[in-house]
Design an enzyme around this catalytic site. Structure first.
Site, PDB file in Angstrom:
ATOM      1  N   ASP A 192      -0.738  -7.464   1.275  1.00 46.92           N
ATOM      2  CA  ASP A 192      -0.101  -6.141   1.412  1.00 46.92           C
ATOM      3  C   ASP A 192       1.408  -6.330   1.587  1.00 46.92           C
ATOM      4  O   ASP A 192       1.966  -6.134   2.664  1.00 46.92           O
ATOM      5  CB  ASP A 192      -0.722  -5.408   2.613  1.00 46.92           C
TER       6      ASP A 192
ATOM      7  N   SER B 148       4.184   1.839   8.418  1.00 48.26           N
ATOM      8  CA  SER B 148       3.786   0.880   7.384  1.00 48.26           C
ATOM      9  C   SER B 148       4.975   0.362   6.598  1.00 48.26           C
ATOM     10  O   SER B 148       5.863   1.137   6.241  1.00 48.26           O
ATOM     11  CB  SER B 148       2.858   1.559   6.387  1.00 48.26           C
ATOM     12  N   GLY B 149       4.955  -0.938   6.293  1.00 49.66           N
ATOM     13  CA  GLY B 149       6.022  -1.541   5.503  1.00 49.66           C
ATOM     14  C   GLY B 149       7.202  -1.952   6.351  1.00 49.66           C
ATOM     15  O   GLY B 149       8.067  -2.700   5.901  1.00 49.66           O
TER      16      GLY B 149
ATOM     17  N   HIS C 268       0.818  -1.228   0.000  1.00 50.50           N
ATOM     18  CA  HIS C 268       0.000   0.000   0.000  1.00 50.50           C
ATOM     19  C   HIS C 268       0.849   1.275   0.000  1.00 50.50           C
ATOM     20  O   HIS C 268       0.328   2.366  -0.226  1.00 50.50           O
ATOM     21  CB  HIS C 268      -1.025  -0.027   1.147  1.00 50.50           C
TER      22      HIS C 268
HETATM   23  C1  4AZ Z   1      -1.275   3.461   8.426  1.00 53.26           C
HETATM   24  O1  4AZ Z   1      -2.087   4.334   8.232  1.00 53.26           O
HETATM   25  C2  4AZ Z   1      -1.410   2.591   9.624  1.00 53.26           C
HETATM   26  N1  4AZ Z   1      -2.223   0.769  14.178  1.00 53.26           N
HETATM   27  C3  4AZ Z   1      -0.438   1.665   9.904  1.00 53.26           C
HETATM   28  C4  4AZ Z   1      -0.563   0.857  11.023  1.00 53.26           C
HETATM   29  C5  4AZ Z   1      -1.657   0.975  11.839  1.00 53.26           C
HETATM   30  C6  4AZ Z   1      -2.627   1.903  11.561  1.00 53.26           C
HETATM   31  C7  4AZ Z   1      -2.511   2.722  10.443  1.00 53.26           C
HETATM   32  C8  4AZ Z   1      -1.767   0.104  13.027  1.00 53.26           C
HETATM   33  O2  4AZ Z   1      -0.331   3.267   7.649  1.00 53.26           O
END
Ligand code: 4AZ
Length: 420
Positions: free
Chosen positions: A274, A370-371, A229
């Site tokens: 993902d 993320s990632g 993502h």
């Molecule tokens: C995000 O928006 C995101 N609490 C990543 C991880 C989590 C929530 C949102 C986990 O990339």
């Protein structure tokens, strides 16, 4: 990373006090002369490191495919034997003061037998007679390798020794996966906390036009894993770069991206599959604080309730700012059945996902993490990649733990794309 603010504030205050006391103690111009003396001694007695690459054949050990896996018990046992032999050899020699360490860089096959490549590190203040030093090291080794070598039988005619520069030598010394040089200082504390240099050497920052967007994990010198993502609106590799080092503002190495491989079945805004792979335009050079993580085998099971750590430069609360220092959150794996309960994620967690955190909330990954990696260490202290930060309902809320891409589920897919 959602974290405990109070602890950070207290820590800052303590650090400040320590420095205040120190300057009282050293006081006025005395401090200048003490620093001068220290600088003088450091310059005078500092030793330069230098390295040799040696290789030899073991005639009594048949090559096993497990020698290709640096975390396998076979590899670890063999490395132990070789290191013991090297340590004994040099510690009983005239070079005992200069010898620092040895490390098995590679175990390879030669006509069914086993060839090993070893890097030796020395430190000496005498830089001007390198050739003489090399001859001495070679003589010491040859004498030992033709004599008693314990349980290792060595074909001394296969023995080779050559100089190797610092960068490639450190690259070989640090190519083991899932190991870090230092012990984690704060593993007893739960919460999002500052990391220290070298604590998570596989963590990378994935940047779009030089702005941190996502985390990524080093799995070899030119491949990283991240989340699909991260690339929803930006698939062009030229927009992306990867940096290494625990401070965002001071990257130790930086690479451009040659190729981005997004899982074929990933479909935004869904959360399934993902996962994405990044291929660097040029391999990173391993060093003490830049190393790869180990990938678990497909059938490896990380049991519910086991300790895991998530790391990243993500925001400290929903829609909050990003920290400069890499953060860590120590948490537990939550099994998919619990995570699928009505009041949690009500059946949204599929086999390719796993949950981690606490049902009471607070400690969690967040936007910008993320990632990045969710890792777990085995009983030997070797770190494996369990998950990739993927999604969640905001950050740190009760009954809404973080959801991660389950790495074992995609293990074969990773091999099919990278050969790893
Ligand atoms: C995000 O928006 C995101 N609490 C990543 C991880 C989590 C929530 C949102 C986990 O990339």
């Amino acid at each position: 990373m959602v974290e405990q603010k109070k602890d950070r504030a207290r820590h800052k205050h303590e650090t400040h006090q320590i420095w205040e006391n120190r300057s009282d103690y050293l006081g006025g111009h005395n401090r200048g002369s003490i620093i001068g003396v220290i600088v003088y001694f450091v310059v005078l007695v500092s030793k330069t490191p230098f390295y040799y690459h040696i290789s030899f054949k073991l005639t009594n050990i048949d090559y096993k495919s497990d020698f290709g896996k640096p975390y396998s018990q076979e590899y670890i046992n063999l490395n132990e034997k070789i290191m013991t032999l090297m340590n004994k050899t040099f510690q009983a020699s005239k070079l005992r003061r200069q010898y620092v360490l040895s490390h098995t860089a590679k175990v390879r096959e030669s006509n069914g037998k086993t060839m090993v490549d070893v890097v030796l590190k020395f430190k000496s203040c005498y830089n001007n007679n390198a050739a003489k030093f090399r001859d001495r090291a070679r003589d010491i080794l040859l004498q030992k390798l033709t004599g008693d070598t314990g349980s290792l039988c060595i074909d001394s005619s296969s023995f080779k020794l050559s100089d190797i520069d610092m960068e490639p030598a450190e690259n070989l010394l640090n190519m083991c996966c899932g190991r870090r040089k230092m012990k984690s200082p704060g593993n007893k504390v739960t919460g999002g906390l500052d990391s220290v240099e070298g604590e998570w050497p596989w963590q990378a920052s994935l940047q779009q036009n030089n702005i941190h967007r996502c985390g990524a994990t080093l799995i070899s010198n030119n491949w990283l894993l991240t989340a699909a993502h991260c690339f929803v609106n930006a698939k062009d590799p030229q927009e992306w770069s990867v940096t290494f080092g625990f401070l965002l503002s001071e990257p130790k190495q930086k690479r451009s991206v040659k190729n981005i491989i997004v899982h074929e079945k990933y479909e935004y805004p869904g959360h399934d599959h993902d996962i994405a792979i990044i291929n660097l335009s040029k391999p990173v050079l391993y060093e003490t604080n830049i190393r790869k993580v180990c990938l678990p085998e497909e059938n490896y099971n990380f049991p519910p309730d086991s300790d895991v750590v998530v790391t990243g430069w993500g925001s400290l609360k929903s829609d909050g700012s990003s920290p400069n220092i890499l953060q860590k959150g120590i948490m537990k794996i939550i099994d998919n059945a619990t995570c699928n309960e009505k009041e949690v994620y009500d059946g949204s967690i599929t086999n390719g996902m796993l949950c981690a955190g606490f049902l009471k909330g607070r400690i969690d990954a967040c936007q910008g993490d993320s990632g990045g990696p969710l890792v777990s260490s085995d009983s030997r202290g070797i770190w494996f990649l369990v998950g990739i930060v993927s999604w969640g309902d905001e950050c740190g809320l009760p009954n809404k733990p973080g959801v991660y891409t389950r790495v074992t589920y995609y293990r074969n897919w990773i091999t099919s794309k990278t050969g790893i």
